[in-house]
Design a protein around this motif. Structure first.
Motif, PDB file in Angstrom:
ATOM      1  N   UNK A 209       0.855  -1.180   0.000  1.00 29.04           N
ATOM      2  CA  UNK A 209       0.000   0.000   0.000  1.00 29.04           C
ATOM      3  C   UNK A 209       0.893   1.232   0.000  1.00 29.04           C
ATOM      4  N   UNK A 210       0.555   2.222  -0.821  1.00 27.87           N
ATOM      5  CA  UNK A 210       1.309   3.473  -0.833  1.00 27.87           C
ATOM      6  C   UNK A 210       0.757   4.369   0.277  1.00 27.87           C
ATOM      7  N   UNK A 211       1.569   4.635   1.303  1.00 24.76           N
ATOM      8  CA  UNK A 211       1.132   5.455   2.424  1.00 24.76           C
ATOM      9  C   UNK A 211       1.307   6.944   2.155  1.00 24.76           C
ATOM     10  N   UNK A 212       2.401   7.308   1.507  1.00 26.01           N
ATOM     11  CA  UNK A 212       2.707   8.722   1.286  1.00 26.01           C
ATOM     12  C   UNK A 212       3.650   8.835   0.105  1.00 26.01           C
ATOM     13  N   UNK A 213       3.416   9.824  -0.746  1.00 23.24           N
ATOM     14  CA  UNK A 213       4.314  10.061  -1.880  1.00 23.24           C
ATOM     15  C   UNK A 213       4.334  11.542  -2.179  1.00 23.24           C
ATOM     16  N   UNK A 214       5.446  11.995  -2.769  1.00 25.60           N
ATOM     17  CA  UNK A 214       5.587  13.412  -3.104  1.00 25.60           C
ATOM     18  C   UNK A 214       6.559  13.533  -4.269  1.00 25.60           C
TER      19      UNK A 214
ATOM     20  N   UNK B  61       9.859  15.914  -3.758  1.00 24.08           N
ATOM     21  CA  UNK B  61      11.019  15.339  -3.086  1.00 24.08           C
ATOM     22  C   UNK B  61      11.383  13.973  -3.653  1.00 24.08           C
ATOM     23  N   UNK B  62      10.576  13.472  -4.569  1.00 21.27           N
ATOM     24  CA  UNK B  62      10.796  12.172  -5.216  1.00 21.27           C
ATOM     25  C   UNK B  62      10.961  11.062  -4.185  1.00 21.27           C
ATOM     26  N   UNK B  63      10.078  11.052  -3.186  1.00 19.46           N
ATOM     27  CA  UNK B  63      10.093  10.008  -2.166  1.00 19.46           C
ATOM     28  C   UNK B  63       8.702   9.399  -2.042  1.00 19.46           C
ATOM     29  N   UNK B  64       8.673   8.142  -1.643  1.00 19.78           N
ATOM     30  CA  UNK B  64       7.407   7.455  -1.377  1.00 19.78           C
ATOM     31  C   UNK B  64       7.633   6.459  -0.248  1.00 19.78           C
ATOM     32  N   UNK B  65       6.594   6.261   0.553  1.00 18.12           N
ATOM     33  CA  UNK B  65       6.625   5.267   1.625  1.00 18.12           C
ATOM     34  C   UNK B  65       5.578   4.206   1.315  1.00 18.12           C
ATOM     35  N   UNK B  66       6.008   2.943   1.278  1.00 20.65           N
ATOM     36  CA  UNK B  66       5.120   1.817   1.038  1.00 20.65           C
ATOM     37  C   UNK B  66       4.976   1.006   2.321  1.00 20.65           C
TER      38      UNK B  66
ATOM     39  N   UNK C  25       8.550   9.907   9.076  1.00 19.64           N
ATOM     40  CA  UNK C  25       7.757  10.290  10.250  1.00 19.64           C
ATOM     41  C   UNK C  25       6.381  10.795   9.847  1.00 19.64           C
ATOM     42  N   UNK C  26       6.322  11.567   8.755  1.00 17.55           N
ATOM     43  CA  UNK C  26       5.029  12.056   8.282  1.00 17.55           C
ATOM     44  C   UNK C  26       4.117  10.886   7.921  1.00 17.55           C
ATOM     45  N   UNK C  27       4.683   9.858   7.280  1.00 17.47           N
ATOM     46  CA  UNK C  27       3.889   8.675   6.930  1.00 17.47           C
ATOM     47  C   UNK C  27       3.444   7.930   8.178  1.00 17.47           C
ATOM     48  N   UNK C  28       4.338   7.787   9.147  1.00 16.50           N
ATOM     49  CA  UNK C  28       4.001   7.094  10.393  1.00 16.50           C
ATOM     50  C   UNK C  28       2.924   7.844  11.172  1.00 16.50           C
ATOM     51  N   UNK C  29       2.896   9.169  11.033  1.00 16.07           N
ATOM     52  CA  UNK C  29       1.888   9.982  11.719  1.00 16.07           C
ATOM     53  C   UNK C  29       0.554  10.005  10.987  1.00 16.07           C
ATOM     54  N   UNK C  30       0.482   9.304   9.855  1.00 15.70           N
ATOM     55  CA  UNK C  30      -0.772   9.230   9.125  1.00 15.70           C
ATOM     56  C   UNK C  30      -1.028  10.375   8.173  1.00 15.70           C
ATOM     57  N   UNK C  31       0.004  11.177   7.895  1.00 18.72           N
ATOM     58  CA  UNK C  31      -0.179  12.299   6.970  1.00 18.72           C
ATOM     59  C   UNK C  31      -0.399  11.759   5.551  1.00 18.72           C
TER      60      UNK C  31
END
Length: 491
Positions: free
Chosen positions: A154-159, A162-167, A280-286
């Motif tokens: 699941x993709x939690x956060x992407x931008x 900054x060319x980053x994504x958290x899965x 951290x932003x992904x872990x915080x549910x952003x």
């Protein structure tokens, strides 16, 4: 030279070659120097040298990275991103006669494409850091571990800035991880390892050194603070790990400069400290990554500016404008002042300033070192989110007007930050467009600011919704698109 952003893992080998012994004197010199051997301990406990040293003896050069690789490689994964794409079709191929020949391969049909990149597991429950461009537009994302097992994600956060994504790996088990290090401790000349899956040949490890820090103008995004390495990086390495000799993640491999798509020993990685803030932003549910709001515009300090201002070096970020009521103005920052450090860490250029403020973290206060008129002072800048004033008041426009299918919001500093509206302080902006809607067919684009309709100013979303409900004989639209005014009439 063109820059390539890697859509697949990157890797190659940088051999370390010992100079031949030319005389006994030289051999004796090596023997004496051998007492100063490096503690690049690649044992299970990963003891790291307290002081950096140059290899002094043949035994030093023959040390192996194998124990470090065995410890970290299981946490570096392959990322598979699948998406449906529509192939263009010439009107010629709509003829059934040609369809009999082309069949399922006829242009214009939907087909599934798979892109390959790399990622790094950074938490035991399966959170993976990779590049946004690896998974951009994907309908389905999966990861494959070094042991061959595959898992959906699941993709939690992407931008894309900054060319980053958290899965997040969809599995209830404990995964191997790579600890995230402090990228500010990295120095030019430090040994680094890159792990990824270049050209889909399988997991590969390459070695090199850190060639530079604070590199900017590397890609087309807004982020401009990269570590540079000569460890071989190739397509497929995107999202892979850049490691130090402690086995810590110091960067996410992102791009290379290349004339032909292969590695020329000039690779770039997003620093680990940026990864920490994003994670951290992904872990915080952003659901959206947000950076601190300063309310000022910065420019580079050129040699001419440095000479005119009496600066010792052309480094830092000069303030070119401040927004009324912004944190910058309230903190006392003035146009013409030069910010040379954040929290006592030197600032090389405006991109470095943005990076330092972002990694300092929202909710904290940054200590800015400011030079003006030959005097150096310190300014405390609170790091908060941009204000949402006026409220965005999101509305979806329905009906039969040219705006049907638009999602619009009132412009505020926060909305302007999210949609990257430069120099626009108010008005109504398009934040989304319904597929197949009237607005899409007309040609509206995300980020368009609707300035006026039939010469009447549009100041709020409520005003636009009221105007859209009218039935005039024609529609005269005034739209600001990226600073360029577009005037169009529809009947």
């Amino acid at each position: 030279m063109p820059m390539d952003v890697m859509n697949e893992p990157m890797i190659s080998d940088t051999g370390v070659r010992a100079a031949p012994h030319r005389a006994r004197v030289r051999s004796r010199r090596f023997a004496v120097a051998g007492a100063l051997s490096i503690a690049l301990a690649l044992s299970g406990n990963q003891v790291f040298a307290q002081e950096r040293q140059v290899p002094a003896a043949q035994a030093d050069v023959m040390l192996s990275y194998a124990p470090l690789v065995k410890e970290t490689a299981p946490a570096v994964v392959n990322v598979y991103a699948e998406r449906m794409v529509q192939r263009r079709m010439s009107p010629l191929f709509s003829d059934p006669f040609f369809g009999r020949f082309f069949g399922e391969q006829m242009p214009g049909r939907s087909e599934r494409q798979t892109s390959l990149g790399s990622g790094v597991i950074v938490t035991g429950d399966g959170m993976v850091i990779t590049n946004n461009h690896v998974i951009a537009g994907a309908d389905d994302v999966r990861v494959a571990l070094a042991d061959g097992r595959e898992f959906p994600c699941t993709v939690l956060l992407k931008d894309d800035r900054y060319d980053l994504a958290v899965l997040k790996i969809e599995a209830d088990e404990e995964f191997p991880t790579v600890p995230i290090g402090n990228s500010d401790d990295v120095e030019v000349g430090d040994i680094s390892l890159a792990i990824g899956n270049p050209f889909a040949v399988g997991q590969t490890v390459t070695s090199g050194i850190i060639s530079g820090r604070a590199r900017n103008a590397v890609n087309d995004g807004e982020f401009g603070f990269f570590l540079q390495t000569d460890a071989a990086i190739n397509p497929g390495n995107s999202g892979g790990a850049l490691l130090n000799m402690k086995g810590e993640l110091i960067g996410i491999n992102t791009a290379i400069f290349s004339s032909g798509g292969g590695s020329n020993g000039v690779g770039f990685a997003i620093p680990a400290n940026m990864v920490k803030v994003f994670l951290k932003a992904a872990e915080d549910g952003e659901t959206r990554f947000q950076r601190p709001y300063v309310g000022a515009t910065f420019g580079p300090v050129t040699s001419d500016i440095a000479e005119a201002l009496g600066l010792k070096a052309a480094r830092g970020a000069i303030i070119s404008a401040t927004r009324p009521g912004s944190p910058a103005e309230k903190a006392g920052l003035e146009t013409g002042s030069v910010i040379i450090a954040v929290n006592d860490i030197p600032v090389e250029h405006p991109d470095a300033l943005l990076y330092r403020l972002t990694v300092a973290g929202i909710g904290n206060t940054a200590d800015l070192t400011v030079e003006r008129d030959g005097q150096v002072s310190h300014v405390a800048l609170p790091l908060d989110l941009a204000p949402e004033d006026p409220p965005r008041d999101t509305r979806v426009i329905a009906g039969s007007s040219p705006f049907s299918g638009l999602t619009v919001e009132n412009v505020s500093p926060r909305v302007a930050e999210e949609l990257r509206l430069s120099g626009i302080d108010d008005g109504v902006v398009v934040s989304d467009i319904e597929q197949g809607s009237t607005a899409q067919r007309i040609g509206f684009a995300r980020g368009d600011v609707i300035v006026a309709v039939n010469d009447a100013p549009i100041d709020t979303t409520a005003t636009l919704e009221d105007v859209a409900g009218e039935k005039p004989g024609y529609w005269r639209l005034s739209i600001n698109r990226g600073g360029r005014m577009i005037n169009q009439i529809f009947r």
